[in-house]
Design a protein around this motif. Structure first.
Motif, PDB file in Angstrom:
ATOM      1  N   GLY A   1      47.286  41.774  46.044  1.00 48.51           N
ATOM      2  CA  GLY A   1      48.696  40.374  46.762  1.00 48.51           C
ATOM      3  C   GLY A   1      48.439  38.991  46.852  1.00 48.51           C
ATOM      4  O   GLY A   1      49.034  37.881  47.862  1.00 48.51           O
ATOM      5  N   GLY A   2      46.801  39.045  47.020  1.00 55.13           N
ATOM      6  CA  GLY A   2      46.038  37.835  47.100  1.00 55.13           C
ATOM      7  C   GLY A   2      45.121  37.772  48.503  1.00 55.13           C
ATOM      8  O   GLY A   2      45.756  39.013  49.096  1.00 55.13           O
ATOM      9  N   GLY A   3      44.602  37.255  48.904  1.00 55.96           N
ATOM     10  CA  GLY A   3      43.438  36.746  49.958  1.00 55.96           C
ATOM     11  C   GLY A   3      42.807  37.780  50.033  1.00 55.96           C
ATOM     12  O   GLY A   3      42.047  38.801  48.357  1.00 55.96           O
ATOM     13  N   TRP A   4      41.377  38.593  51.351  1.00 56.09           N
ATOM     14  CA  TRP A   4      40.857  39.320  50.821  1.00 56.09           C
ATOM     15  C   TRP A   4      40.639  40.480  52.110  1.00 56.09           C
ATOM     16  O   TRP A   4      41.284  40.123  53.031  1.00 56.09           O
ATOM     17  N   ARG A   5      40.073  41.427  51.795  1.00 59.57           N
ATOM     18  CA  ARG A   5      39.526  42.592  52.561  1.00 59.57           C
ATOM     19  C   ARG A   5      38.432  43.419  51.959  1.00 59.57           C
ATOM     20  O   ARG A   5      37.669  42.887  51.169  1.00 59.57           O
ATOM     21  N   PRO A   6      38.066  44.242  53.338  1.00 63.12           N
ATOM     22  CA  PRO A   6      36.543  44.517  53.526  1.00 63.12           C
ATOM     23  C   PRO A   6      36.711  45.560  52.048  1.00 63.12           C
ATOM     24  O   PRO A   6      37.761  45.978  52.018  1.00 63.12           O
ATOM     25  N   ALA A   7      35.699  46.243  51.666  1.00 65.36           N
ATOM     26  CA  ALA A   7      35.709  47.441  50.672  1.00 65.36           C
ATOM     27  C   ALA A   7      35.365  48.333  51.006  1.00 65.36           C
ATOM     28  O   ALA A   7      34.652  48.566  52.615  1.00 65.36           O
ATOM     29  N   PRO A   8      34.920  49.329  49.986  1.00 66.28           N
ATOM     30  CA  PRO A   8      35.206  50.870  51.064  1.00 66.28           C
ATOM     31  C   PRO A   8      33.749  50.616  51.692  1.00 66.28           C
ATOM     32  O   PRO A   8      33.833  51.398  52.524  1.00 66.28           O
ATOM     33  N   ALA A   9      32.500  50.114  51.044  1.00 67.12           N
ATOM     34  CA  ALA A   9      31.392  50.039  51.385  1.00 67.12           C
ATOM     35  C   ALA A   9      31.457  49.484  52.419  1.00 67.12           C
ATOM     36  O   ALA A   9      30.653  50.757  54.068  1.00 67.12           O
ATOM     37  N   ALA A  10      32.001  48.787  53.122  1.00 65.08           N
ATOM     38  CA  ALA A  10      32.059  48.362  54.320  1.00 65.08           C
ATOM     39  C   ALA A  10      32.704  49.828  55.297  1.00 65.08           C
ATOM     40  O   ALA A  10      32.016  49.880  56.504  1.00 65.08           O
ATOM     41  N   ALA A  11      33.791  50.468  54.905  1.00 63.93           N
ATOM     42  CA  ALA A  11      33.897  51.582  55.450  1.00 63.93           C
ATOM     43  C   ALA A  11      33.101  52.787  56.242  1.00 63.93           C
ATOM     44  O   ALA A  11      33.349  53.241  56.767  1.00 63.93           O
ATOM     45  N   GLN A  12      32.313  52.846  54.986  1.00 58.08           N
ATOM     46  CA  GLN A  12      31.484  53.851  54.618  1.00 58.08           C
ATOM     47  C   GLN A  12      30.186  53.905  56.030  1.00 58.08           C
ATOM     48  O   GLN A  12      29.816  53.690  56.635  1.00 58.08           O
TER      49      GLN A  12
END
Length: 81
Positions: free
Chosen positions: A62-73
């Protein structure tokens, strides 16, 4: 650490990743990322695109940015250690 060893571009990447991690479930706009980090919109965007290329950030649907799964890992690996 000596200031001579610091890289402003690497510090910007880390600042942006830190800003994204404050609200990991919410998409954060470039302007909000810039505000949270004290970077210009251009530097924040450049950092986000570099983090995206490395797999650490992703554009939200929907727009904007968020951490990708690699960051969660990474976070999960640290938590388990």
């Amino acid at each position: 650490m000596s200031a001579a060893h610091l890289s402003s571009s690497q510090q910007a990447l880390l600042a942006v990743l830190g800003a994204l991690s404050r609200r990991p479930l919410d998409a954060v706009s470039v302007a909000e990322t810039a505000r949270l980090t004290g970077l210009s919109n251009d530097k924040a965007y450049r950092a986000l695109k570099n983090l995206e290329h490395a797999g650490w950030a992703e554009a939200a649907p929907g727009g904007g940015w968020r951490p990708a799964p690699a960051a969660a890992q990474l976070a999960e690996g640290v938590r388990r250690a």
